[in-house]
Design a protein around this motif. Structure first.
Motif, PDB file in Angstrom:
ATOM      1  N   LEU A  64       0.837  -1.199   0.000  1.00  0.00           N
ATOM      2  CA  LEU A  64       0.000   0.000   0.000  1.00  0.00           C
ATOM      3  C   LEU A  64       0.874   1.252   0.000  1.00  0.00           C
ATOM      4  O   LEU A  64       2.001   1.227   0.515  1.00  0.00           O
ATOM      5  N   PRO A  65       0.369   2.368  -0.544  1.00  0.00           N
ATOM      6  CA  PRO A  65       1.160   3.611  -0.542  1.00  0.00           C
ATOM      7  C   PRO A  65       1.467   4.106   0.865  1.00  0.00           C
ATOM      8  O   PRO A  65       2.505   4.706   1.111  1.00  0.00           O
ATOM      9  N   GLU A  66       0.552   3.862   1.800  1.00  0.00           N
ATOM     10  CA  GLU A  66       0.736   4.330   3.173  1.00  0.00           C
ATOM     11  C   GLU A  66      -0.135   3.478   4.089  1.00  0.00           C
ATOM     12  O   GLU A  66      -1.112   2.852   3.640  1.00  0.00           O
ATOM     13  N   PRO A  67       0.195   3.389   5.369  1.00  0.00           N
ATOM     14  CA  PRO A  67      -0.649   2.631   6.297  1.00  0.00           C
ATOM     15  C   PRO A  67      -2.080   3.165   6.282  1.00  0.00           C
ATOM     16  O   PRO A  67      -2.303   4.376   6.251  1.00  0.00           O
ATOM     17  N   THR A  68      -3.043   2.260   6.308  1.00  0.00           N
ATOM     18  CA  THR A  68      -4.437   2.686   6.247  1.00  0.00           C
ATOM     19  C   THR A  68      -5.330   1.578   6.766  1.00  0.00           C
ATOM     20  O   THR A  68      -4.892   0.439   6.959  1.00  0.00           O
ATOM     21  N   ARG A  69      -6.575   1.908   6.985  1.00  0.00           N
ATOM     22  CA  ARG A  69      -7.559   0.907   7.391  1.00  0.00           C
ATOM     23  C   ARG A  69      -8.192   0.314   6.136  1.00  0.00           C
ATOM     24  O   ARG A  69      -8.659   1.047   5.257  1.00  0.00           O
ATOM     25  N   MET A  70      -8.195  -1.016   6.052  1.00  0.00           N
ATOM     26  CA  MET A  70      -8.687  -1.730   4.879  1.00  0.00           C
ATOM     27  C   MET A  70      -9.690  -2.792   5.323  1.00  0.00           C
ATOM     28  O   MET A  70      -9.636  -3.300   6.449  1.00  0.00           O
ATOM     29  N   ARG A  71     -10.599  -3.130   4.404  1.00  0.00           N
ATOM     30  CA  ARG A  71     -11.468  -4.277   4.645  1.00  0.00           C
ATOM     31  C   ARG A  71     -10.740  -5.532   4.186  1.00  0.00           C
ATOM     32  O   ARG A  71     -10.364  -5.657   3.013  1.00  0.00           O
ATOM     33  N   LEU A  72     -10.572  -6.468   5.091  1.00  0.00           N
ATOM     34  CA  LEU A  72      -9.863  -7.718   4.828  1.00  0.00           C
ATOM     35  C   LEU A  72     -10.828  -8.870   5.047  1.00  0.00           C
ATOM     36  O   LEU A  72     -11.531  -8.915   6.068  1.00  0.00           O
ATOM     37  N   GLY A  73     -10.860  -9.810   4.106  1.00  0.00           N
ATOM     38  CA  GLY A  73     -11.753 -10.946   4.264  1.00  0.00           C
ATOM     39  C   GLY A  73     -11.629 -11.913   3.108  1.00  0.00           C
ATOM     40  O   GLY A  73     -10.554 -12.067   2.504  1.00  0.00           O
ATOM     41  N   ALA A  74     -12.743 -12.534   2.767  1.00  0.00           N
ATOM     42  CA  ALA A  74     -12.731 -13.577   1.740  1.00  0.00           C
ATOM     43  C   ALA A  74     -14.046 -13.565   0.988  1.00  0.00           C
ATOM     44  O   ALA A  74     -15.035 -12.972   1.433  1.00  0.00           O
ATOM     45  N   ARG A  75     -14.052 -14.229  -0.163  1.00  0.00           N
ATOM     46  CA  ARG A  75     -15.272 -14.422  -0.933  1.00  0.00           C
ATOM     47  C   ARG A  75     -15.331 -15.875  -1.384  1.00  0.00           C
ATOM     48  O   ARG A  75     -14.308 -16.499  -1.652  1.00  0.00           O
ATOM     49  N   GLY A  76     -16.549 -16.373  -1.435  1.00  0.00           N
ATOM     50  CA  GLY A  76     -16.749 -17.766  -1.795  1.00  0.00           C
ATOM     51  C   GLY A  76     -17.199 -18.573  -0.600  1.00  0.00           C
ATOM     52  O   GLY A  76     -16.761 -18.325   0.525  1.00  0.00           O
ATOM     53  N   PRO A  77     -18.076 -19.561  -0.809  1.00  0.00           N
ATOM     54  CA  PRO A  77     -18.638 -20.318   0.305  1.00  0.00           C
ATOM     55  C   PRO A  77     -17.602 -21.204   0.985  1.00  0.00           C
ATOM     56  O   PRO A  77     -16.681 -21.726   0.357  1.00  0.00           O
ATOM     57  N   GLY A  78     -17.743 -21.359   2.307  1.00  0.00           N
ATOM     58  CA  GLY A  78     -16.856 -22.228   3.056  1.00  0.00           C
ATOM     59  C   GLY A  78     -16.617 -21.712   4.458  1.00  0.00           C
ATOM     60  O   GLY A  78     -17.077 -20.629   4.840  1.00  0.00           O
ATOM     61  N   GLU A  79     -15.878 -22.506   5.235  1.00  0.00           N
ATOM     62  CA  GLU A  79     -15.479 -22.126   6.588  1.00  0.00           C
ATOM     63  C   GLU A  79     -14.085 -21.517   6.510  1.00  0.00           C
ATOM     64  O   GLU A  79     -13.109 -22.201   6.222  1.00  0.00           O
ATOM     65  N   TRP A  80     -13.984 -20.232   6.783  1.00  0.00           N
ATOM     66  CA  TRP A  80     -12.768 -19.464   6.558  1.00  0.00           C
ATOM     67  C   TRP A  80     -12.071 -19.099   7.880  1.00  0.00           C
ATOM     68  O   TRP A  80     -12.731 -18.889   8.899  1.00  0.00           O
ATOM     69  N   MET A  81     -10.739 -18.986   7.779  1.00  0.00           N
ATOM     70  CA  MET A  81      -9.909 -18.369   8.814  1.00  0.00           C
ATOM     71  C   MET A  81      -9.086 -17.285   8.119  1.00  0.00           C
ATOM     72  O   MET A  81      -8.358 -17.572   7.171  1.00  0.00           O
ATOM     73  N   VAL A  82      -9.220 -16.035   8.572  1.00  0.00           N
ATOM     74  CA  VAL A  82      -8.475 -14.920   7.997  1.00  0.00           C
ATOM     75  C   VAL A  82      -7.616 -14.307   9.094  1.00  0.00           C
ATOM     76  O   VAL A  82      -8.112 -14.006  10.191  1.00  0.00           O
ATOM     77  N   THR A  83      -6.323 -14.101   8.786  1.00  0.00           N
ATOM     78  CA  THR A  83      -5.410 -13.528   9.777  1.00  0.00           C
ATOM     79  C   THR A  83      -4.612 -12.385   9.167  1.00  0.00           C
ATOM     80  O   THR A  83      -4.370 -12.337   7.963  1.00  0.00           O
ATOM     81  N   ALA A  84      -4.207 -11.455  10.047  1.00  0.00           N
ATOM     82  CA  ALA A  84      -3.319 -10.340   9.739  1.00  0.00           C
ATOM     83  C   ALA A  84      -2.666  -9.954  11.065  1.00  0.00           C
ATOM     84  O   ALA A  84      -3.085 -10.429  12.122  1.00  0.00           O
ATOM     85  N   PRO A  85      -1.626  -9.125  11.051  1.00  0.00           N
ATOM     86  CA  PRO A  85      -1.017  -8.718  12.325  1.00  0.00           C
ATOM     87  C   PRO A  85      -2.056  -8.163  13.290  1.00  0.00           C
ATOM     88  O   PRO A  85      -2.756  -7.188  12.978  1.00  0.00           O
ATOM     89  N   GLY A  86      -2.191  -8.805  14.443  1.00  0.00           N
ATOM     90  CA  GLY A  86      -3.148  -8.358  15.447  1.00  0.00           C
ATOM     91  C   GLY A  86      -4.590  -8.671  15.128  1.00  0.00           C
ATOM     92  O   GLY A  86      -5.503  -8.164  15.788  1.00  0.00           O
ATOM     93  N   HIS A  87      -4.831  -9.516  14.138  1.00  0.00           N
ATOM     94  CA  HIS A  87      -6.211  -9.805  13.720  1.00  0.00           C
ATOM     95  C   HIS A  87      -6.341 -11.280  13.370  1.00  0.00           C
ATOM     96  O   HIS A  87      -5.519 -11.839  12.633  1.00  0.00           O
ATOM     97  N   GLU A  88      -7.378 -11.904  13.877  1.00  0.00           N
ATOM     98  CA  GLU A  88      -7.729 -13.276  13.519  1.00  0.00           C
ATOM     99  C   GLU A  88      -9.239 -13.402  13.558  1.00  0.00           C
ATOM    100  O   GLU A  88      -9.879 -12.993  14.525  1.00  0.00           O
ATOM    101  N   GLU A  89      -9.805 -13.980  12.508  1.00  0.00           N
ATOM    102  CA  GLU A  89     -11.254 -14.079  12.431  1.00  0.00           C
ATOM    103  C   GLU A  89     -11.651 -15.377  11.753  1.00  0.00           C
ATOM    104  O   GLU A  89     -11.096 -15.747  10.707  1.00  0.00           O
ATOM    105  N   GLN A  90     -12.607 -16.086  12.324  1.00  0.00           N
ATOM    106  CA  GLN A  90     -13.215 -17.256  11.710  1.00  0.00           C
ATOM    107  C   GLN A  90     -14.654 -16.925  11.346  1.00  0.00           C
ATOM    108  O   GLN A  90     -15.367 -16.281  12.127  1.00  0.00           O
ATOM    109  N   PHE A  91     -15.066 -17.362  10.173  1.00  0.00           N
ATOM    110  CA  PHE A  91     -16.443 -17.126   9.750  1.00  0.00           C
ATOM    111  C   PHE A  91     -16.815 -18.132   8.674  1.00  0.00           C
ATOM    112  O   PHE A  91     -15.958 -18.786   8.077  1.00  0.00           O
TER     113      PHE A  91
END
Length: 810
Positions: A459-486
């Motif tokens: 990215l050009p500079e630090p910013t707040r972004m929407r992070l996630g996934a698309r497509g059916p299934g049981e997902w685990m998404v991680t980033a520094p300081g972030h972990e989400e299951q859905f």
């Protein structure tokens, strides 16, 4: 070259071949080998045919991540040119794309009608009028088959909406069936002789389209003497005996189909005669011979223009721009004045996230998509164009832009995808230049139990972004300081809504170098899967306020609004024509603050415009394909004249019009308007539309005089009129001739049109040939055609701008 083998010698060879084949060998040819190819047979010298979806470009067998191809403007935008010559050029382009990919059959055009503006797949189809659709489709088919590639008009029949599309029963009376919904297919069969047709998913008057004995054997192969092949839509065939006896010739996809399971035993039991199977094989071999896969073999050409070549880019820009419609233009707001150093504010999410294509099986992977912001910035002096983002428009988030990601192993733009087996063992790892895959692909994804996307953020500079996934299934998404299951669920409908993956994302702070991962377990059905990374949403009020500040400082504001693939997609119909999100509020606020406001509609189908009286000009730009931004800029500046005419009537309010609801009741969708679809029904109504079918201002003005019937004969009617370009710009006039029957219950209908290209001050005498297939009515009692008992000839620029009326007695 019209066909590689299509004469008596090939016909004789086909008959000899059929006589030499066993029943099992014959039946083997009548189901697909896989999703997009047919079986070969070395013993008879038959190559396997390759098929590809094709209404908007030749995609190839892979839906996501396949070969790059030309992304054309959508079908209704192309149709707005009303130009058969342009449509033949489109067919030529598609054929060359097919040849470059060694593809024999293009699955298009889509020639269902725009019955209701809510139809989700209208962007793939030409118009609400059967004559216009039929003539443009015939030119398109000829253009494809000129090069020895087969066209496949679809979906036969009554597939005008997507709700419950695999089970809905379209209830259509005989007169409407003949005069309206069969007519485009009749025109294209008689005028262009397509080598294949595709049967639809839905039922018509109680019978599945793949079992339509009265329509396939009775009308198409019987009355129309059609000698081509009829294939099923994908997974539409549910029976062997009924569909084989009804006239279906090929079941798609394969390898396992109802025909492979039981057609041989059905013949042996006397439930299907072998002569019926022979006719299916005859048509299949005739198709193969015509495309150079049997009898006389083709050699594939090379050296064709690439999708990103200057030749293709200019061609696609011109085709898109010329089909755009100037809906409103007060005070000469358009075209933008050249040589005048004016300050322009370009506003709207669609300006920077321009929608180039609809969703579904027509999707193509283009070499690029030029945004309207990029296209206009190339034509406006530096410092005189301010681009301002607009309000949110998408519900389903797209996959991440690869430019914002780096493969952590190679540092190339894109993502690293790894697949793991049931025991957690690594089964494959590769770089992907897209942040999205199709997990039904064979090869390295076979046997995958877990699929992992990993990327370094760029990215050009630090910013707040929407992070996630698309497509059916049981997902685990991680980033520094972030972990989400859905969990993301499947859609209802065939294949779990394969072409419409849902998405989920959460706003997190990210910076360049941060590692993000999205992991999903194997699903029950084929899926499109992807990593989501997009800008965090801003409150609509703040976004609109920022746009208003930009508009106040500009001489002209151009606001770009529209639909997205959430609304214009296969598998889902709309529920409203209102623009999604707060786009209407954005336009109204900008118009109240701006000296001059131009609205660009980045949509393929009618939209409601509650702000219409507040703006100076409206350009209906459709879904313009890969050169979208350059095409819109070319139309706005007059580099190419946007001389399109509407192909669908624009309602002023939700619910208006002769046909609105696309929701079946107890499985039935009543076509209760009969023959009065589209403008035909509007003409009989006391409710006026916002804009009529055929409307389009262009950039000049026209005067008509001396309209007359030049000649009448038993089945021939010619109308002559002189048109004058009395404006300040050159232009193309589309002279439309309608017939209004005197008999009760027979609505007005387009009978013919012609076009004239004239410079300011020029005039021309134009002759319009009225198609005799529109000068008749279906007599249900007699079961045949009958002439009208008197009619009026109406000469118009569109039914909202009639220029002459000529009575014709019985």
């Amino acid at each position: 070259m019209a066909a590689y083998s299509d004469g008596p010698e090939a016909a004789s060879f086909i008959e000899t071949t059929i006589e030499s084949m066993t029943l099992e060998a014959k039946v083997d040819l009548l189901s697909g080998a896989d999703s997009f190819s047919l079986n070969s047979n070395a013993q008879i010298g038959l190559d396997g045919l390759v098929l590809s979806d094709g209404p908007t470009g030749v995609r190839g067998p892979v839906v996501v991540g396949g070969r790059i191809g030309c992304l054309l403007p959508n079908a209704s935008l192309l149709a707005q040119s009303w130009d058969p010559i342009a449509m033949r050029e489109v067919g030529n382009l598609l054929a060359e794309e097919a040849i470059d990919q060694q593809t024999h059959v293009v699955l298009g055009p889509t020639i269902n009608l725009h019955r209701s503006p809510l139809g989700g797949r209208l962007f793939e189809a030409f118009s609400e009028d059967p004559l216009l659709t039929g003539h443009l489709a015939a030119a398109y088919v000829k253009g494809i088959q000129d090069h020895g590639v087969a066209a496949t008009p679809k979906h036969f029949l009554g597939n005008e909406s997507e709700t419950e599309r695999t089970t809905v029963n379209a209830v259509i009376e005989d007169a409407a069936l003949r005069e309206t919904y069969l007519l485009p297919f009749e025109i294209v069969v008689h005028d262009a002789a397509p080598w294949a047709l595709m049967a639809a998913y839905n039922r018509v008057n109680g019978l599945p389209s793949t079992e339509q004995q009265p329509l396939m054997n009775g009308v198409v192969k019987g009355e129309w003497a059609y000698d081509g092949l009829i294939m099923s839509d994908w997974l539409a065939t549910q029976t062997a005996i009924e569909s084989a006896n009804a006239g279906l010739d090929l079941v798609m996809p394969g390898p396992d189909t109802p025909w492979t399971e039981s057609l041989v035993s059905s013949v042996e039991a006397g439930l299907v005669t072998e002569s019926v199977v022979d006719d299916h094989v005859r048509r299949l071999l005739r198709l193969a011979a015509r495309v150079g896969a049997f009898h006389t073999k083709r050699s594939w050409r090379d050296g064709l223009p690439t999708p990103a070549s200057p030749t293709r880019r200019e061609q696609l820009k011109r085709l898109a721009a010329q089909g755009m419609v100037v809906i409103k233009n007060e005070g000469g707001a358009l075209p933008l004045r050249s040589g005048v150093r004016q300050r322009i504010a370009l506003i709207g999410r669609h300006a920077v996230d321009t929608i180039a294509q609809g969703g579904g099986s027509a999707q193509v992977r283009p070499p690029h998509i030029v945004s309207i912001a990029d296209g206009l910035s190339r034509r406006i002096d530096e410092g005189h164009l301010e681009v301002i983002d607009g309000v949110e428009t998408r519900t389903t988030l797209p996959p991440a832009d690869p430019a914002h990601l780096r493969d952590p192993e190679t540092d190339l733009p894109g993502v690293r995808i790894r697949v793991y087996g049931a025991a957690g063992e690594l089964r494959g790892s590769r770089h992907c230049d897209l942040a999205e895959i199709e997990d039904s692909q064979a090869g390295w994804l076979e046997g995958a139990e877990v699929i992992e996307f990993e990327a370094a953020v760029h990215l050009p500079e630090p910013t707040r972004m929407r992070l996630g996934a698309r497509g059916p299934g049981e997902w685990m998404v991680t980033a520094p300081g972030h972990e989400e299951q859905f969990e993301i669920t499947y859609h209802d409908g065939p294949g779990g809504g394969f072409f419409r993956p849902k998405s989920h994302a959460t706003t997190v702070p990210l910076a360049t170098g941060d590692i993000v991962k999205a992991t999903v377990r194997r699903g029950a059905l084929p899926r499109i899967l992807g990593l989501v990374l997009t800008t965090a949403p801003r409150p609509a009020a703040a976004t609109i306020a920022n746009a208003v500040r930009g508009a106040q400082n500009a001489d002209t504001s151009i606001v770009v609004v529209g639909f997205t693939p959430d609304q214009e997609t296969e598998g889902l119909d709309k529920t409203t024509l209102t623009l999604p999100g707060d786009q209407d509020a954005l336009v109204a606020a900008v118009a109240s603050a701006s000296k001059k406001t131009i609205v660009v509609l980045n949509a393929a189908t009618p939209v409601l415009m509650p702000w219409l009286d507040l703006v100076d000009a409206v350009l209906f730009a459709g879904l313009p394909g890969q050169e979208a931004g350059d095409a819109v800029a070319a139309a706005l500046t007059g580099e190419y004249l946007p001389e399109g005419r509407l192909v669908t009537t624009f309602p002023a309010h939700d619910g208006d019009g002769p046909a609105w609801s696309v929701a079946p009741k107890n499985g039935d969708l009543e076509y209760s308007e009969g023959t009065a679809v589209g403008y035909r029904g509007w003409h009989e109504s006391a409710t006026a539309p916002a804009y009529w079918f055929g409307h389009g201002l262009g950039y000049t003005e026209w005067e008509y005089e001396g309209a007359e019937i030049l000649q009448t004969a038993e089945s021939d009617l010619l109308v002559r009129v002189t048109v004058h370009n009395i404006g300040a710009h050159p232009g193309r006039e589309t002279i439309q001739v309608y017939v209004r029957p005197h008999s009760e219950g027979d609505p007005i209908r387009l009978a013919g049109w012609s076009q004239a290209d004239l410079a300011p001050g020029e005039h021309a005498s134009v002759v319009v040939h009225c198609d005799p297939r529109l000068l008749r009515r279906w007599d249900t009692e007699r079961g045949g055609w009958a002439p009208f008992e008197g009619m009026d000839i109406i000469v118009a620029r569109g039914l909202g701008d009639v220029r002459a009326t000529i009575p014709v007695p019985a």
